[in-house]
Write a protein that holds these residues in place. Structure first.
Motif, PDB file in Angstrom:
ATOM      1  N   MET A 155      30.636  28.914  56.571  1.00 58.07           N
ATOM      2  CA  MET A 155      31.065  27.542  56.546  1.00 58.07           C
ATOM      3  C   MET A 155      32.488  27.462  57.095  1.00 58.07           C
ATOM      4  O   MET A 155      33.388  28.139  56.620  1.00 58.07           O
ATOM      5  N   ALA A 156      32.676  26.651  58.094  1.00 55.73           N
ATOM      6  CA  ALA A 156      33.978  26.510  58.733  1.00 55.73           C
ATOM      7  C   ALA A 156      34.937  25.724  57.835  1.00 55.73           C
ATOM      8  O   ALA A 156      34.538  24.822  57.108  1.00 55.73           O
ATOM      9  N   ILE A 157      36.193  26.102  57.895  1.00 59.26           N
ATOM     10  CA  ILE A 157      37.219  25.388  57.141  1.00 59.26           C
ATOM     11  C   ILE A 157      37.579  24.119  57.891  1.00 59.26           C
ATOM     12  O   ILE A 157      37.906  24.163  59.075  1.00 59.26           O
ATOM     13  N   GLN A 158      37.514  23.005  57.199  1.00 59.26           N
ATOM     14  CA  GLN A 158      37.835  21.732  57.832  1.00 59.26           C
ATOM     15  C   GLN A 158      39.348  21.566  57.902  1.00 59.26           C
ATOM     16  O   GLN A 158      40.065  21.894  56.953  1.00 59.26           O
ATOM     17  N   GLN A 159      39.813  21.070  59.029  1.00 58.53           N
ATOM     18  CA  GLN A 159      41.240  20.873  59.227  1.00 58.53           C
ATOM     19  C   GLN A 159      41.495  19.568  59.949  1.00 58.53           C
ATOM     20  O   GLN A 159      40.652  19.095  60.703  1.00 58.53           O
ATOM     21  N   LEU A 160      42.676  19.041  59.718  1.00 62.67           N
ATOM     22  CA  LEU A 160      43.113  17.891  60.498  1.00 62.67           C
ATOM     23  C   LEU A 160      43.633  18.384  61.838  1.00 62.67           C
ATOM     24  O   LEU A 160      44.170  19.491  61.935  1.00 62.67           O
ATOM     25  N   SER A 161      43.483  17.548  62.855  1.00 68.64           N
ATOM     26  CA  SER A 161      44.032  17.914  64.171  1.00 68.64           C
ATOM     27  C   SER A 161      45.547  17.744  64.141  1.00 68.64           C
ATOM     28  O   SER A 161      46.108  17.115  63.238  1.00 68.64           O
ATOM     29  N   GLU A 162      46.218  18.297  65.119  1.00 66.75           N
ATOM     30  CA  GLU A 162      47.674  18.161  65.207  1.00 66.75           C
ATOM     31  C   GLU A 162      48.076  16.686  65.266  1.00 66.75           C
ATOM     32  O   GLU A 162      49.047  16.269  64.657  1.00 66.75           O
ATOM     33  N   GLU A 163      47.292  15.910  66.016  1.00 68.97           N
ATOM     34  CA  GLU A 163      47.589  14.481  66.137  1.00 68.97           C
ATOM     35  C   GLU A 163      47.440  13.780  64.787  1.00 68.97           C
ATOM     36  O   GLU A 163      48.277  12.945  64.416  1.00 68.97           O
TER      37      GLU A 163
END
Length: 66
Positions: free
Chosen positions: A1-9
């Motif tokens: 399961m991939a770790i969800q992240q916010l984009s730089e923007e």
């Protein structure tokens, strides 16, 4: 399961409230804290039981009972 992240923007442009809302919806697991608390309580009770058993054995050996 991939770790969800916010984009730089998203990190740069979103408000604190938006980031908090995203985190609660996508990352936070309410069961983690509860399971940790339950584990700590079980560990505490188990260790008290072991302590009581050791105390009983020491007193029994002190009095020479078999």
């Amino acid at each position: 399961m991939a770790i969800q992240q916010l984009s730089e923007e998203q990190v740069r442009t979103w408000t604190r409230a938006q980031k908090d809302e995203w985190w609660f919806k996508n990352v936070f697991d309410p069961y983690i804290d509860k399971s940790t608390a339950i584990y700590e309580q079980i560990d505490y009770l188990t260790s008290r039981g072991v302590d009581a058993s050791h105390l009983y054995n020491q007193l029994r050996d002190l009095h020479g009972a078999d």
